[in-house]
Design a protein around this motif. Sequence first.
Motif, PDB file in Angstrom:
ATOM      1  N   LYS A 122       0.826  -1.203   0.000  1.00 55.25           N
ATOM      2  CA  LYS A 122       0.000   0.000   0.000  1.00 55.25           C
ATOM      3  C   LYS A 122       0.866   1.261   0.000  1.00 55.25           C
ATOM      4  O   LYS A 122       0.621   2.198  -0.766  1.00 55.25           O
ATOM      5  N   LYS A 123       1.884   1.293   0.854  1.00 56.33           N
ATOM      6  CA  LYS A 123       2.761   2.458   0.927  1.00 56.33           C
ATOM      7  C   LYS A 123       3.555   2.655  -0.360  1.00 56.33           C
ATOM      8  O   LYS A 123       3.783   3.790  -0.794  1.00 56.33           O
ATOM      9  N   PHE A 124       3.969   1.541  -0.969  1.00 57.48           N
ATOM     10  CA  PHE A 124       4.713   1.637  -2.225  1.00 57.48           C
ATOM     11  C   PHE A 124       3.840   2.252  -3.325  1.00 57.48           C
ATOM     12  O   PHE A 124       4.286   3.142  -4.052  1.00 57.48           O
ATOM     13  N   ILE A 125       2.602   1.769  -3.447  1.00 62.65           N
ATOM     14  CA  ILE A 125       1.693   2.299  -4.468  1.00 62.65           C
ATOM     15  C   ILE A 125       1.387   3.764  -4.200  1.00 62.65           C
ATOM     16  O   ILE A 125       1.356   4.589  -5.124  1.00 62.65           O
ATOM     17  N   GLN A 126       1.175   4.119  -2.937  1.00 63.85           N
ATOM     18  CA  GLN A 126       0.914   5.515  -2.586  1.00 63.85           C
ATOM     19  C   GLN A 126       2.078   6.411  -2.971  1.00 63.85           C
ATOM     20  O   GLN A 126       1.886   7.515  -3.485  1.00 63.85           O
ATOM     21  N   THR A 127       3.288   5.940  -2.715  1.00 69.05           N
ATOM     22  CA  THR A 127       4.487   6.732  -3.049  1.00 69.05           C
ATOM     23  C   THR A 127       4.607   6.922  -4.555  1.00 69.05           C
ATOM     24  O   THR A 127       4.928   8.021  -5.034  1.00 69.05           O
ATOM     25  N   VAL A 128       4.350   5.858  -5.316  1.00 65.29           N
ATOM     26  CA  VAL A 128       4.490   5.917  -6.773  1.00 65.29           C
ATOM     27  C   VAL A 128       3.503   6.916  -7.378  1.00 65.29           C
ATOM     28  O   VAL A 128       3.867   7.720  -8.245  1.00 65.29           O
ATOM     29  N   ILE A 129       2.243   6.882  -6.932  1.00 65.77           N
ATOM     30  CA  ILE A 129       1.235   7.770  -7.530  1.00 65.77           C
ATOM     31  C   ILE A 129       1.314   9.187  -6.959  1.00 65.77           C
ATOM     32  O   ILE A 129       0.823  10.140  -7.582  1.00 65.77           O
ATOM     33  N   TYR A 130       1.947   9.344  -5.777  1.00 68.78           N
ATOM     34  CA  TYR A 130       2.039  10.665  -5.155  1.00 68.78           C
ATOM     35  C   TYR A 130       3.265  11.443  -5.639  1.00 68.78           C
ATOM     36  O   TYR A 130       3.262  12.674  -5.645  1.00 68.78           O
ATOM     37  N   ALA A 131       4.313  10.727  -6.064  1.00 67.51           N
ATOM     38  CA  ALA A 131       5.570  11.368  -6.461  1.00 67.51           C
ATOM     39  C   ALA A 131       5.410  12.402  -7.575  1.00 67.51           C
ATOM     40  O   ALA A 131       6.036  13.475  -7.510  1.00 67.51           O
ATOM     41  N   PRO A 132       4.617  12.156  -8.633  1.00 62.32           N
ATOM     42  CA  PRO A 132       4.496  13.165  -9.706  1.00 62.32           C
ATOM     43  C   PRO A 132       3.972  14.515  -9.258  1.00 62.32           C
ATOM     44  O   PRO A 132       4.192  15.515  -9.942  1.00 62.32           O
ATOM     45  N   TYR A 133       3.301  14.559  -8.115  1.00 61.38           N
ATOM     46  CA  TYR A 133       2.759  15.833  -7.622  1.00 61.38           C
ATOM     47  C   TYR A 133       3.870  16.844  -7.354  1.00 61.38           C
ATOM     48  O   TYR A 133       3.641  18.064  -7.427  1.00 61.38           O
ATOM     49  N   PHE A 134       5.065  16.362  -7.043  1.00 61.38           N
ATOM     50  CA  PHE A 134       6.176  17.245  -6.697  1.00 61.38           C
ATOM     51  C   PHE A 134       6.955  17.716  -7.930  1.00 61.38           C
ATOM     52  O   PHE A 134       7.906  18.485  -7.796  1.00 61.38           O
ATOM     53  N   ILE A 135       6.572  17.238  -9.098  1.00 60.75           N
ATOM     54  CA  ILE A 135       7.226  17.700 -10.323  1.00 60.75           C
ATOM     55  C   ILE A 135       6.619  19.035 -10.729  1.00 60.75           C
ATOM     56  O   ILE A 135       5.392  19.177 -10.799  1.00 60.75           O
ATOM     57  N   SER A 136       7.455  20.020 -11.007  1.00 65.94           N
ATOM     58  CA  SER A 136       6.944  21.326 -11.387  1.00 65.94           C
ATOM     59  C   SER A 136       6.271  21.262 -12.748  1.00 65.94           C
ATOM     60  O   SER A 136       6.559  20.378 -13.567  1.00 65.94           O
ATOM     61  N   THR A 137       5.380  22.211 -12.992  1.00 65.16           N
ATOM     62  CA  THR A 137       4.641  22.222 -14.257  1.00 65.16           C
ATOM     63  C   THR A 137       5.572  22.409 -15.450  1.00 65.16           C
ATOM     64  O   THR A 137       5.369  21.816 -16.511  1.00 65.16           O
ATOM     65  N   VAL A 138       6.610  23.223 -15.277  1.00 70.76           N
ATOM     66  CA  VAL A 138       7.563  23.456 -16.370  1.00 70.76           C
ATOM     67  C   VAL A 138       8.274  22.159 -16.742  1.00 70.76           C
ATOM     68  O   VAL A 138       8.412  21.819 -17.929  1.00 70.76           O
ATOM     69  N   VAL A 139       8.700  21.411 -15.735  1.00 70.77           N
ATOM     70  CA  VAL A 139       9.372  20.132 -15.991  1.00 70.77           C
ATOM     71  C   VAL A 139       8.402  19.145 -16.621  1.00 70.77           C
ATOM     72  O   VAL A 139       8.755  18.391 -17.542  1.00 70.77           O
ATOM     73  N   LEU A 140       7.154  19.152 -16.143  1.00 66.43           N
ATOM     74  CA  LEU A 140       6.140  18.234 -16.682  1.00 66.43           C
ATOM     75  C   LEU A 140       5.919  18.466 -18.169  1.00 66.43           C
ATOM     76  O   LEU A 140       5.928  17.513 -18.974  1.00 66.43           O
ATOM     77  N   VAL A 141       5.739  19.727 -18.554  1.00 63.73           N
ATOM     78  CA  VAL A 141       5.510  20.041 -19.968  1.00 63.73           C
ATOM     79  C   VAL A 141       6.760  19.724 -20.787  1.00 63.73           C
ATOM     80  O   VAL A 141       6.666  19.246 -21.927  1.00 63.73           O
ATOM     81  N   GLY A 142       7.935  19.961 -20.228  1.00 65.46           N
ATOM     82  CA  GLY A 142       9.178  19.603 -20.921  1.00 65.46           C
ATOM     83  C   GLY A 142       9.272  18.109 -21.173  1.00 65.46           C
ATOM     84  O   GLY A 142       9.697  17.676 -22.252  1.00 65.46           O
ATOM     85  N   MET A 143       8.866  17.316 -20.177  1.00 62.15           N
ATOM     86  CA  MET A 143       8.860  15.864 -20.348  1.00 62.15           C
ATOM     87  C   MET A 143       7.880  15.454 -21.450  1.00 62.15           C
ATOM     88  O   MET A 143       8.180  14.581 -22.278  1.00 62.15           O
ATOM     89  N   MET A 144       6.709  16.092 -21.460  1.00 62.83           N
ATOM     90  CA  MET A 144       5.714  15.778 -22.487  1.00 62.83           C
ATOM     91  C   MET A 144       6.242  16.093 -23.882  1.00 62.83           C
ATOM     92  O   MET A 144       6.033  15.334 -24.830  1.00 62.83           O
ATOM     93  N   GLN A 145       6.932  17.230 -24.013  1.00 61.53           N
ATOM     94  CA  GLN A 145       7.470  17.612 -25.319  1.00 61.53           C
ATOM     95  C   GLN A 145       8.534  16.622 -25.787  1.00 61.53           C
ATOM     96  O   GLN A 145       8.638  16.334 -26.990  1.00 61.53           O
ATOM     97  N   ILE A 146       9.325  16.100 -24.848  1.00 57.93           N
ATOM     98  CA  ILE A 146      10.360  15.120 -25.219  1.00 57.93           C
ATOM     99  C   ILE A 146       9.719  13.779 -25.596  1.00 57.93           C
ATOM    100  O   ILE A 146      10.042  13.186 -26.620  1.00 57.93           O
TER     101      ILE A 146
END
Length: 316
Positions: A122-146
Amino acid sequence: MNNINFNLEKKLKPSKITVIGKMKRSWQLYLLILPTFVYFIVFKYIPMYGILMAFKDFMPSKGIIGSPWVGFKHFNRFFNSFQFVTLIKNTVSLSVIQMVVTFPIPIIIALMLNQLTREKVKKFIQTVIYAPYFISTVVLVGMMQIFLSPSSGFINKIIQALGGEAVYFFSSPEWFQPLYVLSSIWQGTGWATVIYMAALAGVDPQLHEAAIVDGASKLRRIFTVDVPAIMPVIIIQLVLSIGNVMNVGFEKAFLMQTSLNLDTSEIIPTYIYKIGLQQSQYSFSTAVGLFNAVINLVLLISVNQIVKKFSETSLW
C-alpha cells in the motif's frame, strides 16, 4: 432574606461574557491565527481595490484613483469581441472535461488501496502515484514535449513501429485537451488520493466487522460503509471543483500553447496574461479577470446552496 435570595440567584445565573472577554481568555489562539489574518488582509483584501481599473481607463501616470471612469466600456468590448465565444467554450469545456475525468479517479484508487492488507504494498503504491505531484509544471511540460516529439519521442517511435505515422501532438488542436487532462491525472491523482485516504482512516472498524457478520462482501462494504463515510469530503471537493470551473491552470496551458493549437488552447487565463502583461491593456484585462471571478463566485454560491438543500454537508 431578600439579599440572600438575590445573591443565590446571581451565583446560579451564568455570567455574560463579552467578545473582548472571550478574546482575552483565548488570546493564545488569536495570536496563533494573527499571521494568517494579516496575510489575507495585506495580500488578498487590500489589493482588491485594483478592480477599480476594470471601470477606468487606467493611466500609470495618474494612478488608479486619478484615471478617468469609463463604466462598463471594457466589459462591453470583451462581450462583443470575436474571441468571446471561443474563450468561454475553450475554458468551460477544458475545465468540465478535466473535472469529469479526474474527479472520480482518486476516489476509486483510495477505495481500492483501503482494501489492501499488506501495508508495504500500500505504501509503495501511494508513493508511486504521489511522487508526480512534486514535479513542477515546467518540468512536466518539458517531459511531455520530449516524449511526444514527432522525431525522437518514444510515443511516436511506438506508433511508427506499429505501422502508423508520426503525430504532431503539440501542433494539433484536437490533442491539446486530451494531453492536458491526461497529464493532470498523472500529476494530481496522488494528492487527491491522500485526502480520501485520510477520510477513510477515520472509518470505525466496528462498522466493517458488523457488515462482515451480516455476510456483506468487500464490494458491498465499500458501498455501504466506506463511500458514506467519505461522502462529506467528496461533496466539499465537488463544490470547490465546480466553483473553480473558470480557473483552469494558466501555467500548463500557456506552456503547452503553440501558434497551431490556439483554436483550443486559448483560454481566459492565458488571454488575460497576453492582453494584460504583454500588451499592457491593464483595464481591459482587469475587466476580463473580474468577469471570470464573478462567474466562479456565482457558481460556488449556487452549487453550495443546492448541495445544502439535499445534504447536511456544505461549505457554509
